[in-house]
Write a protein that holds these residues in place. Structure first.
Motif, PDB file in Angstrom:
ATOM      1  N   LEU A 350       0.851  -1.191   0.000  1.00 11.02           N
ATOM      2  CA  LEU A 350       0.000   0.000   0.000  1.00 11.02           C
ATOM      3  C   LEU A 350       0.884   1.237   0.000  1.00 11.02           C
ATOM      4  CD1 LEU A 350      -2.634   1.591   0.269  1.00 11.02           C
ATOM      5  CD2 LEU A 350      -2.525   1.183   2.746  1.00 11.02           C
ATOM      6  N   PHE A 351       0.781   2.042  -1.050  1.00 11.59           N
ATOM      7  CA  PHE A 351       1.582   3.254  -1.151  1.00 11.59           C
ATOM      8  C   PHE A 351       1.095   4.278  -0.123  1.00 11.59           C
ATOM      9  CE2 PHE A 351       2.929   7.051  -3.888  1.00 11.59           C
ATOM     10  CZ  PHE A 351       4.195   7.054  -3.324  1.00 11.59           C
ATOM     11  N   GLY A 352       2.008   4.730   0.719  1.00 12.23           N
ATOM     12  CA  GLY A 352       1.681   5.636   1.813  1.00 12.23           C
ATOM     13  C   GLY A 352       1.840   4.986   3.166  1.00 12.23           C
ATOM     14  N   ASN A 353       1.821   3.640   3.192  1.00 13.88           N
ATOM     15  CA  ASN A 353       2.034   2.900   4.432  1.00 13.88           C
ATOM     16  C   ASN A 353       3.535   2.752   4.669  1.00 13.88           C
ATOM     17  OD1 ASN A 353       1.525   1.375   6.699  1.00 13.88           O
ATOM     18  ND2 ASN A 353       1.122  -0.512   5.577  1.00 13.88           N
ATOM     19  N   GLU A 369      -2.745  -2.902  10.657  1.00 14.20           N
ATOM     20  CA  GLU A 369      -3.828  -2.737   9.687  1.00 14.20           C
ATOM     21  C   GLU A 369      -3.642  -1.448   8.895  1.00 14.20           C
ATOM     22  OE1 GLU A 369      -7.883  -3.459  11.060  1.00 14.20           O
ATOM     23  OE2 GLU A 369      -7.046  -4.217  12.940  1.00 14.20           O
ATOM     24  N   ALA A 370      -4.108  -1.479   7.652  1.00 14.50           N
ATOM     25  CA  ALA A 370      -4.007  -0.290   6.802  1.00 14.50           C
ATOM     26  C   ALA A 370      -5.101  -0.321   5.743  1.00 14.50           C
ATOM     27  CB  ALA A 370      -2.639  -0.205   6.132  1.00 14.50           C
ATOM     28  N   LEU A 371      -5.559   0.870   5.359  1.00 14.63           N
ATOM     29  CA  LEU A 371      -6.612   1.042   4.358  1.00 14.63           C
ATOM     30  C   LEU A 371      -6.152   2.035   3.315  1.00 14.63           C
ATOM     31  CD1 LEU A 371      -9.629   0.842   3.332  1.00 14.63           C
ATOM     32  CD2 LEU A 371     -10.084   2.786   4.869  1.00 14.63           C
ATOM     33  N   GLY A 372      -6.388   1.730   2.030  1.00 13.78           N
ATOM     34  CA  GLY A 372      -6.046   2.642   0.955  1.00 13.78           C
ATOM     35  C   GLY A 372      -7.229   2.884   0.041  1.00 13.78           C
ATOM     36  N   SER A 390      -6.825  13.463  -9.710  1.00 13.96           N
ATOM     37  CA  SER A 390      -6.753  12.242  -8.912  1.00 13.96           C
ATOM     38  C   SER A 390      -6.625  12.570  -7.433  1.00 13.96           C
ATOM     39  CB  SER A 390      -5.577  11.367  -9.368  1.00 13.96           C
ATOM     40  OG  SER A 390      -4.344  12.063  -9.241  1.00 13.96           O
ATOM     41  N   TRP A 391      -7.062  11.606  -6.618  1.00 15.68           N
ATOM     42  CA  TRP A 391      -7.048  11.762  -5.157  1.00 15.68           C
ATOM     43  C   TRP A 391      -6.752  10.410  -4.531  1.00 15.68           C
ATOM     44  CZ3 TRP A 391     -10.193   9.067  -1.773  1.00 15.68           C
ATOM     45  CH2 TRP A 391     -10.195   9.492  -0.433  1.00 15.68           C
ATOM     46  N   GLY A 392      -5.947  10.410  -3.460  1.00 27.01           N
ATOM     47  CA  GLY A 392      -5.636   9.172  -2.768  1.00 27.01           C
ATOM     48  C   GLY A 392      -5.589   9.353  -1.270  1.00 27.01           C
ATOM     49  N   TYR A 393      -5.823   8.261  -0.538  1.00 24.40           N
ATOM     50  CA  TYR A 393      -5.825   8.309   0.921  1.00 24.40           C
ATOM     51  C   TYR A 393      -5.300   6.983   1.459  1.00 24.40           C
ATOM     52  CZ  TYR A 393      -7.641   8.524   5.720  1.00 24.40           C
ATOM     53  OH  TYR A 393      -7.773   8.521   7.098  1.00 24.40           O
ATOM     54  N   ALA A 394      -4.386   7.037   2.420  1.00 24.04           N
ATOM     55  CA  ALA A 394      -3.857   5.854   3.094  1.00 24.04           C
ATOM     56  C   ALA A 394      -3.946   6.071   4.594  1.00 24.04           C
ATOM     57  CB  ALA A 394      -2.411   5.592   2.674  1.00 24.04           C
ATOM     58  N   ASP A 395      -4.519   5.102   5.296  1.00 23.18           N
ATOM     59  CA  ASP A 395      -4.750   5.233   6.739  1.00 23.18           C
ATOM     60  C   ASP A 395      -4.240   3.993   7.456  1.00 23.18           C
ATOM     61  OD1 ASP A 395      -6.136   6.487   9.124  1.00 23.18           O
ATOM     62  OD2 ASP A 395      -7.160   4.551   9.044  1.00 23.18           O
ATOM     63  N   MET A 396      -3.380   4.213   8.463  1.00 22.30           N
ATOM     64  CA  MET A 396      -2.872   3.137   9.300  1.00 22.30           C
ATOM     65  C   MET A 396      -3.524   3.219  10.680  1.00 22.30           C
ATOM     66  SD  MET A 396      -1.078   3.378   6.635  1.00 22.30           S
ATOM     67  CE  MET A 396      -0.475   5.063   6.748  1.00 22.30           C
ATOM     68  N   LYS A 397      -3.793   2.069  11.275  1.00 22.60           N
ATOM     69  CA  LYS A 397      -4.466   2.054  12.559  1.00 22.60           C
ATOM     70  C   LYS A 397      -3.616   2.775  13.602  1.00 22.60           C
ATOM     71  CE  LYS A 397      -7.111  -1.041  15.537  1.00 22.60           C
ATOM     72  NZ  LYS A 397      -7.524  -2.449  15.770  1.00 22.60           N
ATOM     73  N   THR A 409       6.745   7.352  11.403  1.00 24.55           N
ATOM     74  CA  THR A 409       5.753   6.397  10.914  1.00 24.55           C
ATOM     75  C   THR A 409       4.459   7.133  10.576  1.00 24.55           C
ATOM     76  OG1 THR A 409       6.684   4.642  12.296  1.00 24.55           O
ATOM     77  CG2 THR A 409       4.455   4.310  11.448  1.00 24.55           C
ATOM     78  N   THR A 410       3.937   6.904   9.380  1.00 28.49           N
ATOM     79  CA  THR A 410       2.716   7.570   8.930  1.00 28.49           C
ATOM     80  C   THR A 410       1.502   7.004   9.658  1.00 28.49           C
ATOM     81  OG1 THR A 410       3.655   7.988   6.747  1.00 28.49           O
ATOM     82  CG2 THR A 410       1.255   8.050   6.939  1.00 28.49           C
ATOM     83  N   ILE A 411       0.639   7.898  10.116  1.00 26.98           N
ATOM     84  CA  ILE A 411      -0.661   7.502  10.662  1.00 26.98           C
ATOM     85  C   ILE A 411      -1.714   7.579   9.573  1.00 26.98           C
ATOM     86  CG2 ILE A 411      -2.454   8.066  12.350  1.00 26.98           C
ATOM     87  CD1 ILE A 411      -0.203   9.097  14.176  1.00 26.98           C
ATOM     88  N   ASP A 412      -1.776   8.685   8.857  1.00 28.57           N
ATOM     89  CA  ASP A 412      -2.591   8.782   7.652  1.00 28.57           C
ATOM     90  C   ASP A 412      -2.028   9.872   6.751  1.00 28.57           C
ATOM     91  OD1 ASP A 412      -4.014  11.422   8.103  1.00 28.57           O
ATOM     92  OD2 ASP A 412      -4.805  10.327   9.831  1.00 28.57           O
ATOM     93  N   VAL A 413      -2.297   9.739   5.452  1.00 31.22           N
ATOM     94  CA  VAL A 413      -1.813  10.702   4.485  1.00 31.22           C
ATOM     95  C   VAL A 413      -2.825  10.790   3.344  1.00 31.22           C
ATOM     96  CG1 VAL A 413      -0.395   8.934   3.362  1.00 31.22           C
ATOM     97  CG2 VAL A 413       0.102  11.346   2.973  1.00 31.22           C
TER      98      VAL A 413
END
Length: 467
Positions: A350-353, A369-372, A390-397, A409-413
């Protein structure tokens, strides 16, 4: 008596003469038949078209402009396509009879020059999300040509099925702040060993990736929420029937390449006791529907492992990820492209994680866990001009990121790209783009950990010169 003897001699001479004449007539008739056969053969040869003169033991080789010979085999994402009218094709046939070419090699690529202006902080030669750390008032200009690319593909028809190869590289070594050393992108071979079945091995796009999701961007990276680790070493089997494709692959594991980190540390466990002992397994189903619509479902399973022989204890944990993607053709005027990706231990797929799993102070491995999410749309304004959004979102627990307690460490971007591309001829494309990102991340300074947030803007101009 003398008269009688003379008569007998005359009769014998006449008989011999008659016999000689008959034999001569037979020889003339046979010779005439042979001449008639030779004339018929000459007439047949003259009626056939003339053939090029090729020396015995040599092959017939032709050179022509364009790469249509291998155009039906796409490499990389749709947005990475190189025009088929550029480049060069070498065709080789085995004999002077000149059947259809049995071996074709295409050479293509481009030179790309970029001009970049960062309004907030320097993010490198491409939009690096982990470089967003909240440094303000650090405007920066950079020019580079590291995305310049070379591509060599081949296609061979053999007695056991068609065989294809690709070798491709660019100069983006060492990441966004790297150098200009040549970097291998693809080194891949495929063999159609049975009708509808293909075997492949080498370095290629991960089978987990959607090859059609995304819009063309001037920025090399594009938005978060898409595939992160897009190329990897693997062995793959693909079954294709009509518009449907199903593929299974065994791929190089990523745990000791940075997806597994130690708790509270800034160095990878690879420096301590991380040890890849099981490959990754990926599966992909893809369907090209009538009207230009496309659908995809893919999955990945990977193992995280630490080895007691390298220090600590032996532990293992299984990570996984799933993806769904859809492209919708809007009356041939616009293309809507979307995807969703989710997993527990999905890591850099997952790009952004920034992490896939971490090792706690007791040596136990915990997956994260992660969501893109991703959405993009491309409008064809004219035959030569397109608009891409374009638009993107990556979210880590968040709770798992805090427990991992690893710096940066990325939490969300969240990110967005908007550009206009103009391609007046096949050999030239110009692009103007603006991009934005907002990142929330964990900053660790000794015993103190804080959650920071920063957003950045960038403008970029790019020029592709295809050869």
């Amino acid at each position: 008596m003398r008269t009688k003897g003379l008569g007998q001699s005359l009769l014998a001479g006449i008989a011999l003469t008659a016999m000689a004449s008959a034999g001569h007539a037979d020889e003339l008739a046979a010779l005439k038949a042979q001449l008639e056969q030779l004339q018929a053969r000459v007439d047949q040869l003259e009626a056939q078209p003339s053939l090029p003169v090729v020396s015995e033991g040599t092959s017939w080789i032709t050179f022509r402009r364009g790469t249509e010979a291998t155009a039906d085999w796409r490499v990389g994402r749709l947005r990475d396509d190189i025009p088929t009218t550029g480049g060069m094709t070498i065709s080789i046939t085995p004999t002077a009879d000149l059947p259809a070419p049995v071996h074709e090699v295409t050479v293509a690529g481009y030179v790309k020059g970029d001009v970049i202006y960062d309004f907030d902080e320097d993010l490198g030669d491409f939009f690096s999300y982990t470089a967003i750390t909240g440094r303000e008032n650090q405007e920066h200009v950079r020019l580079h040509a590291r995305q310049t690319r070379f591509n060599i593909k081949s296609k061979s028809d053999t007695a056991i099925g068609q065989i294809r190869t690709v070798i491709e590289g660019d100069f983006l070594s060492g990441g966004s702040f790297g150098n200009t050393d040549f970097r291998l992108r693809y080194a891949w071979g495929e063999w159609d060993f049975m009708p509808n079945w293909t075997f492949g091995a080498g370095r290629y796009d991960t089978n987990f990736m959607s090859p059609f999701t995304g819009t063309t961007t001037v920025d090399f990276n594009g938005d978060v929420g898409l595939i992160g680790t897009s190329r990897t070493d693997q062995v793959r089997v693909t079954y294709t029937t009509g518009p449907m494709l199903f593929a299974l692959a065994v791929e190089n594991p990523l745990g000791d390449a940075g997806d597994l980190i130690d708790q509270g540390g800034e160095a990878f466990v690879a420096a301590f006791n991380s040890s890849n002992n099981v490959p990754n397994f990926t599966a992909r189903w893809q369907y090209d529907a009538p009207g230009g619509h496309q659908f995809l479902v893919s999955g990945v399973v990977q193992n995280y492992h630490t080895d007691s022989e390298l220090g600590g204890e032996s532990e293992s944990a299984v990570g996984w990820g799933v993806q769904g993607a859809v492209n919708i053709n809007l009356a041939d005027v616009a293309l809507l492209t979307t995807s969703v990706m989710y997993g527990d231990g999905i890591g850099s797929f997952l790009f952004g994680n920034t992490i896939g799993a971490y090792v706690d102070i007791d040596g136990d491995i915990h997956t994260t866990e992660a969501l893109g999410l991703y959405a993009g749309i491309s409008f064809e304004l004219t035959d030569a001009t397109s608009l891409n959004l374009s638009w993107g979102y990556a979210d880590m627990k968040k709770s798992e990121v805090l427990r991992a307690n690893a710096n940066n460490t990325t939490i969300d971007v969240m990110s967005a790209h908007a550009n206009i591309l103009w391609q007046p001829v096949e050999q030239l494309r110009l692009g103007w783009e603006v991009m934005w990102a907002d990142r929330k991340f964990l900053e660790v300074d000794g015993p103190v950990s804080d959650i920071e947030k920063a957003d950045v803007w960038r403008a970029q101009f790019g020029a592709w010169f295809y050869f």
